[in-house]
Design an enzyme around this catalytic site. Sequence first.
Site, PDB file in Angstrom:
ATOM      1  N   GLY A  13       0.823  -1.209   0.000  1.00 10.51           N
ATOM      2  CA  GLY A  13       0.000   0.000   0.000  1.00 10.51           C
ATOM      3  C   GLY A  13       0.850   1.249   0.000  1.00 10.51           C
ATOM      4  O   GLY A  13       0.549   2.239   0.677  1.00 10.51           O
ATOM      5  N   ALA A  14       1.928   1.225  -0.788  1.00  9.87           N
ATOM      6  CA  ALA A  14       2.956   2.269  -0.699  1.00  9.87           C
ATOM      7  C   ALA A  14       2.866   3.332  -1.778  1.00  9.87           C
ATOM      8  O   ALA A  14       3.791   4.118  -1.958  1.00  9.87           O
ATOM      9  CB  ALA A  14       4.344   1.622  -0.724  1.00  9.87           C
ATOM     10  N   ARG A  16       0.832   5.827  -1.717  1.00  9.24           N
ATOM     11  CA  ARG A  16       0.462   7.118  -1.141  1.00  9.24           C
ATOM     12  C   ARG A  16       0.439   7.014   0.389  1.00  9.24           C
ATOM     13  O   ARG A  16       0.604   5.933   0.955  1.00  9.24           O
ATOM     14  CB  ARG A  16      -0.930   7.535  -1.638  1.00  9.24           C
ATOM     15  N   ASP A  63      -2.112  -7.490  -5.670  1.00 10.10           N
ATOM     16  CA  ASP A  63      -3.297  -7.542  -4.830  1.00 10.10           C
ATOM     17  C   ASP A  63      -2.936  -8.444  -3.655  1.00 10.10           C
ATOM     18  O   ASP A  63      -2.819  -9.664  -3.807  1.00 10.10           O
ATOM     19  CB  ASP A  63      -4.473  -8.118  -5.622  1.00 10.10           C
ATOM     20  N   VAL A  64      -2.760  -7.851  -2.481  1.00  6.75           N
ATOM     21  CA  VAL A  64      -2.239  -8.620  -1.349  1.00  6.75           C
ATOM     22  C   VAL A  64      -3.222  -9.669  -0.848  1.00  6.75           C
ATOM     23  O   VAL A  64      -2.838 -10.546  -0.053  1.00  6.75           O
ATOM     24  CB  VAL A  64      -1.811  -7.698  -0.188  1.00  6.75           C
ATOM     25  N   SER A 142      -4.467   0.187  14.259  1.00  6.36           N
ATOM     26  CA  SER A 142      -5.108   1.496  14.313  1.00  6.36           C
ATOM     27  C   SER A 142      -5.695   1.697  15.703  1.00  6.36           C
ATOM     28  O   SER A 142      -6.020   0.722  16.407  1.00  6.36           O
ATOM     29  CB  SER A 142      -6.239   1.580  13.278  1.00  6.36           C
ATOM     30  N   TYR A 154     -13.510  -2.532  10.093  1.00 10.47           N
ATOM     31  CA  TYR A 154     -12.156  -1.988  10.234  1.00 10.47           C
ATOM     32  C   TYR A 154     -11.627  -2.194  11.658  1.00 10.47           C
ATOM     33  O   TYR A 154     -10.472  -2.584  11.850  1.00 10.47           O
ATOM     34  CB  TYR A 154     -12.193  -0.505   9.878  1.00 10.47           C
ATOM     35  N   LYS A 158      -8.361  -4.530  12.594  1.00  2.85           N
ATOM     36  CA  LYS A 158      -7.191  -3.920  13.222  1.00  2.85           C
ATOM     37  C   LYS A 158      -6.895  -4.554  14.576  1.00  2.85           C
ATOM     38  O   LYS A 158      -5.730  -4.685  14.966  1.00  2.85           O
ATOM     39  CB  LYS A 158      -7.397  -2.412  13.353  1.00  2.85           C
TER      40      LYS A 158
END
Length: 253
Positions: A13-14, A16, A63-64, A142, A154, A158
């Site tokens: 996800g690098a 941005r 696509d991880v 998070s 989410y 997390k």
Amino acid sequence: MSTTEQRVAIVTGAARGIGAATAVRLAADGRAVAVLDLDASACQGTVETITAAGGTALAVSCDVSDSAQVEAAVGRVAEELGAPVILVNNAGVLRDNLLFKMSDTDWDTVMNVHLRGAFLMSRACQKHMVDAKFGRIVNLSSSSALGNRGQANYSAVKAGLQGFTKTLAIELGKFGVTANAVAPGFIATDMTVETAARVGMDFEDFQAAAATQIPVQRVGEPGDIANAIAFFTGEQAGFVSGQVLYVAGGPLN
């Protein structure tokens, strides 16, 4: 060339935000960095920033949540940069909604990218770490792991990443591999822009309101998280494992 300069890192996800800031920071620390995202072309800005500063970077599409793509991506990194012994599992998406409005797809998409993605990437990279007798895995959790309205998916994922992190630390520690998690609070990224839109607020007002609830009286920047990740990936952090570091500008209630 020092050992530090020879380490190869993967940041997912690098393209941005936190991922891009982390890739740039690790490159500044002497790592060769594989910049992973769904679309390699979206990673070019991150790669150019790194190479312009004299670093080494490689953009890789992945696509991880797809096992075959993960294996292919890690294999390419190993072939072109060297064995990846640093992994930052940062890839993530939001599908926020209240529980009664949340669809199966909303739930599954978030689970697949965050938790399945971290599992697949860690499984693919650990073999290189074990062989090298050195490894650093950092998972992005998070503050929402503690619960957050409209983020059942989410928050759950997390929190799950924290348990995953602690288990990796137990299983891989004897091979010289550490696993830690960084749990950001409010960070100014495209994701928080999306959250502001979801609740119907202007982003500047959203940040200002958030800052009043943070002891240091400001919201975080991607570089704040990159700095914490850099510590966990460093040579000197070998006795720190299984930890969750909340980078949130102060204690959380």
